[in-house]
Scaffold this motif. Structure first.
Motif, PDB file in Angstrom:
ATOM      1  N   MET A  50      15.408  53.178  16.845  1.00 58.58           N
ATOM      2  CA  MET A  50      16.592  52.329  16.921  1.00 58.58           C
ATOM      3  C   MET A  50      16.748  51.766  18.331  1.00 58.58           C
ATOM      4  O   MET A  50      16.566  52.461  19.323  1.00 58.58           O
ATOM      5  CB  MET A  50      17.846  53.113  16.543  1.00 58.58           C
ATOM      6  CG  MET A  50      19.083  52.225  16.544  1.00 58.58           C
ATOM      7  SD  MET A  50      20.299  52.793  15.355  1.00 58.58           S
ATOM      8  CE  MET A  50      21.401  51.387  15.315  1.00 58.58           C
ATOM      9  N   PHE A 110      19.486  49.512  20.733  1.00 58.73           N
ATOM     10  CA  PHE A 110      20.918  49.225  20.769  1.00 58.73           C
ATOM     11  C   PHE A 110      21.227  47.988  21.612  1.00 58.73           C
ATOM     12  O   PHE A 110      20.445  47.586  22.468  1.00 58.73           O
ATOM     13  CB  PHE A 110      21.671  50.422  21.366  1.00 58.73           C
ATOM     14  CG  PHE A 110      21.552  51.677  20.553  1.00 58.73           C
ATOM     15  CD1 PHE A 110      22.548  52.044  19.657  1.00 58.73           C
ATOM     16  CD2 PHE A 110      20.438  52.497  20.665  1.00 58.73           C
ATOM     17  CE1 PHE A 110      22.436  53.198  18.907  1.00 58.73           C
ATOM     18  CE2 PHE A 110      20.326  53.657  19.919  1.00 58.73           C
ATOM     19  CZ  PHE A 110      21.323  54.004  19.040  1.00 58.73           C
ATOM     20  N   PHE A 158      21.147  48.810  25.398  1.00 58.81           N
ATOM     21  CA  PHE A 158      19.908  49.493  25.817  1.00 58.81           C
ATOM     22  C   PHE A 158      20.058  51.018  25.834  1.00 58.81           C
ATOM     23  O   PHE A 158      19.254  51.724  25.261  1.00 58.81           O
ATOM     24  CB  PHE A 158      19.407  49.021  27.196  1.00 58.81           C
ATOM     25  CG  PHE A 158      19.844  47.638  27.601  1.00 58.81           C
ATOM     26  CD1 PHE A 158      19.702  46.562  26.724  1.00 58.81           C
ATOM     27  CD2 PHE A 158      20.421  47.390  28.840  1.00 58.81           C
ATOM     28  CE1 PHE A 158      20.094  45.284  27.065  1.00 58.81           C
ATOM     29  CE2 PHE A 158      20.817  46.116  29.199  1.00 58.81           C
ATOM     30  CZ  PHE A 158      20.660  45.064  28.306  1.00 58.81           C
ATOM     31  N   ASP A 159      21.100  51.495  26.569  1.00 60.46           N
ATOM     32  CA  ASP A 159      21.369  52.930  26.646  1.00 60.46           C
ATOM     33  C   ASP A 159      20.157  53.752  27.066  1.00 60.46           C
ATOM     34  O   ASP A 159      19.870  54.798  26.490  1.00 60.46           O
ATOM     35  CB  ASP A 159      21.929  53.456  25.305  1.00 60.46           C
ATOM     36  CG  ASP A 159      23.253  52.796  24.971  1.00 60.46           C
ATOM     37  OD1 ASP A 159      24.137  52.775  25.832  1.00 60.46           O
ATOM     38  OD2 ASP A 159      23.387  52.277  23.847  1.00 60.46           O
ATOM     39  N   LEU A 160      19.449  53.267  28.085  1.00 61.22           N
ATOM     40  CA  LEU A 160      18.409  54.104  28.691  1.00 61.22           C
ATOM     41  C   LEU A 160      19.105  55.232  29.445  1.00 61.22           C
ATOM     42  O   LEU A 160      20.268  55.096  29.832  1.00 61.22           O
ATOM     43  CB  LEU A 160      17.560  53.267  29.659  1.00 61.22           C
ATOM     44  CG  LEU A 160      16.757  52.135  29.011  1.00 61.22           C
ATOM     45  CD1 LEU A 160      15.988  51.366  30.073  1.00 61.22           C
ATOM     46  CD2 LEU A 160      15.795  52.670  27.955  1.00 61.22           C
ATOM     47  N   TYR A 161      18.382  56.348  29.646  1.00 64.93           N
ATOM     48  CA  TYR A 161      18.969  57.473  30.380  1.00 64.93           C
ATOM     49  C   TYR A 161      18.899  57.183  31.875  1.00 64.93           C
ATOM     50  O   TYR A 161      17.802  57.109  32.434  1.00 64.93           O
ATOM     51  CB  TYR A 161      18.229  58.775  30.053  1.00 64.93           C
ATOM     52  CG  TYR A 161      17.967  58.974  28.572  1.00 64.93           C
ATOM     53  CD1 TYR A 161      18.994  58.809  27.637  1.00 64.93           C
ATOM     54  CD2 TYR A 161      16.712  59.300  28.106  1.00 64.93           C
ATOM     55  CE1 TYR A 161      18.760  58.978  26.283  1.00 64.93           C
ATOM     56  CE2 TYR A 161      16.462  59.470  26.746  1.00 64.93           C
ATOM     57  CZ  TYR A 161      17.495  59.301  25.841  1.00 64.93           C
ATOM     58  OH  TYR A 161      17.257  59.463  24.507  1.00 64.93           O
ATOM     59  N   PRO A 162      20.058  57.034  32.536  1.00 61.57           N
ATOM     60  CA  PRO A 162      20.040  56.582  33.937  1.00 61.57           C
ATOM     61  C   PRO A 162      19.510  57.626  34.910  1.00 61.57           C
ATOM     62  O   PRO A 162      19.105  57.284  36.009  1.00 61.57           O
ATOM     63  CB  PRO A 162      21.515  56.280  34.231  1.00 61.57           C
ATOM     64  CG  PRO A 162      22.282  57.090  33.246  1.00 61.57           C
ATOM     65  CD  PRO A 162      21.421  57.214  32.021  1.00 61.57           C
ATOM     66  N   HIS A 163      19.498  58.918  34.492  1.00 60.28           N
ATOM     67  CA  HIS A 163      19.058  59.958  35.420  1.00 60.28           C
ATOM     68  C   HIS A 163      17.557  60.206  35.335  1.00 60.28           C
ATOM     69  O   HIS A 163      17.047  61.121  35.978  1.00 60.28           O
ATOM     70  CB  HIS A 163      19.824  61.257  35.156  1.00 60.28           C
ATOM     71  CG  HIS A 163      19.679  61.779  33.750  1.00 60.28           C
ATOM     72  ND1 HIS A 163      20.068  61.061  32.640  1.00 60.28           N
ATOM     73  CD2 HIS A 163      19.174  62.935  33.279  1.00 60.28           C
ATOM     74  CE1 HIS A 163      19.822  61.762  31.553  1.00 60.28           C
ATOM     75  NE2 HIS A 163      19.279  62.911  31.909  1.00 60.28           N
ATOM     76  N   MET A 164      16.858  59.397  34.541  1.00 61.21           N
ATOM     77  CA  MET A 164      15.405  59.567  34.425  1.00 61.21           C
ATOM     78  C   MET A 164      14.726  58.242  34.725  1.00 61.21           C
ATOM     79  O   MET A 164      15.322  57.184  34.546  1.00 61.21           O
ATOM     80  CB  MET A 164      15.040  59.943  32.979  1.00 61.21           C
ATOM     81  CG  MET A 164      15.645  61.232  32.502  1.00 61.21           C
ATOM     82  SD  MET A 164      15.144  61.510  30.792  1.00 61.21           S
ATOM     83  CE  MET A 164      16.145  62.951  30.444  1.00 61.21           C
ATOM     84  N   LEU A 170      10.787  61.721  26.720  1.00 62.99           N
ATOM     85  CA  LEU A 170      11.721  62.813  26.404  1.00 62.99           C
ATOM     86  C   LEU A 170      11.624  63.293  24.950  1.00 62.99           C
ATOM     87  O   LEU A 170      11.362  64.465  24.685  1.00 62.99           O
ATOM     88  CB  LEU A 170      13.165  62.390  26.727  1.00 62.99           C
ATOM     89  CG  LEU A 170      14.191  63.504  26.572  1.00 62.99           C
ATOM     90  CD1 LEU A 170      14.094  64.484  27.723  1.00 62.99           C
ATOM     91  CD2 LEU A 170      15.611  62.935  26.509  1.00 62.99           C
ATOM     92  N   ARG A 228      10.630  53.144  24.066  1.00 68.91           N
ATOM     93  CA  ARG A 228      11.128  54.500  23.830  1.00 68.91           C
ATOM     94  C   ARG A 228      11.204  54.782  22.323  1.00 68.91           C
ATOM     95  O   ARG A 228      10.867  55.878  21.860  1.00 68.91           O
ATOM     96  CB  ARG A 228      12.513  54.655  24.463  1.00 68.91           C
ATOM     97  CG  ARG A 228      13.160  56.009  24.218  1.00 68.91           C
ATOM     98  CD  ARG A 228      14.455  56.175  24.983  1.00 68.91           C
ATOM     99  NE  ARG A 228      15.515  55.291  24.491  1.00 68.91           N
ATOM    100  CZ  ARG A 228      16.756  55.266  25.004  1.00 68.91           C
ATOM    101  NH1 ARG A 228      17.064  56.038  26.018  1.00 68.91           N
ATOM    102  NH2 ARG A 228      17.660  54.439  24.516  1.00 68.91           N
TER     103      ARG A 228
END
Lengths: 246, 218
Positions: free
Chosen positions: A85, A87, A90-96, A104, A153
């Protein structure tokens, strides 16, 4: 004998309290098919696509993805691992960094080794045109680049079907095409896709079928050519004349 | 005005050091215990189930509405009544501080978790990560960045609050100083020294919080 469809929605209804969001929605997406879901704001498009991987619950009807029917006993994480999916934001993980974002779920859900996951991630980064961004933080990338990482991803899980929820609506105009190009490549490689979008040019070029929603109802479920030549529903005609003027 | 003589601090350094050691013990046990218990409370408060959410919420609200000194009295006088054993001032004070701090850490941790955008949870869940994996791998690392400085700040406040243990006859740093101040009639020197030590330790604590925050942002 024909192969069963990849995604089947059968009379799906959902409401928030007394406000109906989806009413008796039925459709099917065949394997290898690209379906564009369109309609005016608030028509229920995003809600519908989020029902397909169980991110939104619904009250009645049934949804089947790749032979698995969603229900209270469905192993949702297991099903979601097979449904990619993407979005709107984007909603990438900002801490990685980018590589870690793509690795992940490969490591923690598919139990791939780190080396295996990284090799797959680098492969996909090349495919979405970002081979040199593996160690970048998401915040340093443009919106179009972030969305392409988000596509990588999702693809890293080798999904059976990809869902796109308005993947280009949050992008600057000049970045829309770089994301649509990646999606078009994906479609040409035979990926089954459900795409909520206002990009009618993309729908014309890439879609096989178009689903038109208004006020939670499916008003049109047609082959692309039939839809663009002459939609049957009056509401769809109005919608098309407005979005195609520009 | 008599002459200042800071020699009194030097000659009583051992006595003052014992007081400071007690303060340190209270800070370490209460902050570690408070964070663990507070983390558990935060998990309950964020639960989908009302039966878990409501009692935890009630606990936090009650504790946050009463003065710390009352909680200290409570555990000092009530624990022996409930358990039938005398427990002593120190264990009862440690229990009181842990229970009190837990309510505050709970709210810091809960706010930190809720500050992570819901899109992060949805995106992580959509890749097939389980609910617990989403929390551990995606939400908590981001929440910790938001709550880190607040957690350190709460430890600094706790250090200042340890001075209240004199009410159950324990001798922390400030109490030790006040004993000597009145015995040797040197209040200016001792309270001045105590103020400087509190200032230095608390300043170091908040600097640490600030520097960590800058490191995390880079």
């Amino acid at each position: 004998m024909t192969e069963p469809a990849m995604v089947v929605l059968d009379r799906v209804s959902k409401s928030y309290g007394r406000t109906p969001v989806l009413q008796d929605c039925s459709t099917e997406v065949a394997r290898g098919q690209v379906m564009v879901v369109c309609g005016p704001s608030g028509s229920g498009k995003s809600t519908m696509i989020k029902c397909v991987n169980g991110l939104e619950p619904y009250q009645s009807g049934s949804i089947t993805v790749d032979g698995v029917t969603l229900g209270p006993k469905t192993d949702l994480p297991k099903l979601r691992a097979r449904i990619g999916m993407v979005f709107q934001h984007f909603d990438l993980y900002p801490h990685m960094n980018v590589l870690q974002n793509i690795c992940l779920a490969q490591i923690h859900v598919l139990k791939r080794s780190r080396a295996e996951a990284e090799a797959r991630a680098l492969d996909l980064l090349r495919r979405v045109g970002l081979p040199d961004k593996a160690s970048s933080r998401p915040a340093t990338l443009s919106g179009g680049q972030q969305q392409r990482v988000a596509i990588a991803r999702a693809l890293a899980m080798d999904p059976a079907v990809m869902l796109f929820d308005e993947p280009t609506s949050a992008l600057d105009p000049e970045m829309v095409s770089e994301v649509l190009d990646v999606m078009q490549d994906l479609a040409q490689d035979g990926m089954t896709m459900m795409v909520v979008t206002h990009e009618m040019g993309f729908a014309r070029r890439v879609a096989h079928r178009v689903l038109f929603l208004d006020q939670g109802r499916v008003l049109e479920d047609a082959d692309k050519d039939a839809f663009f030549a002459e939609p049957k529903a009056e509401r769809a005609r109005q919608f098309l004349s407005k979005v195609l003027q520009h | 005005m008599g002459d200042l003589d800071f020699g009194v601090v030097w000659t009583n350094l051992g006595f003052l050091g014992n007081g400071l050691a007690l303060s340190a013990l209270l800070v370490v046990v209460s902050s570690v215990g408070g964070m663990i218990l507070g983390g558990g409370l935060a998990a309950l408060r964020l639960s989908r189930h009302r039966v878990l959410r409501l009692p935890a919420g009630a606990y936090v609200t009650v504790i946050r509405s009463v003065p710390l000194i009352l909680v200290l009295f409570w555990f000092y006088f009530m624990l022996p009544l409930w358990t039938g054993h005398t427990i002593g001032a120190l264990p009862s004070a440690l229990v009181a501080y842990v229970m009190f701090e837990a309510a505050f850490y709970c709210e810091i941790i809960r706010a930190g978790i809720r500050a992570v955008p819901p899109g992060q949870t949805a995106a992580a869940a959509a890749t097939g990560l389980s609910r617990w994996q989403v929390m551990r791998l995606v939400v908590l690392p981001q929440a910790l960045v938001a709550m880190g400085p607040l957690l350190v700040n709460q430890v600094v406040i706790l250090f200042q609050d340890t001075a209240l243990v004199y009410v159950v006859a324990l001798r922390d740093f400030l109490t030790a100083a006040s004993v000597i101040a009145s015995r040797d009639d040197r209040p200016v020197e001792l309270y001045g020294f105590v103020a400087v030590v509190y200032f230095v330790i608390c300043l170091a604590g908040s600097q640490l919080a600030g520097r960590r925050r800058r490191e995390v942002i880079q």
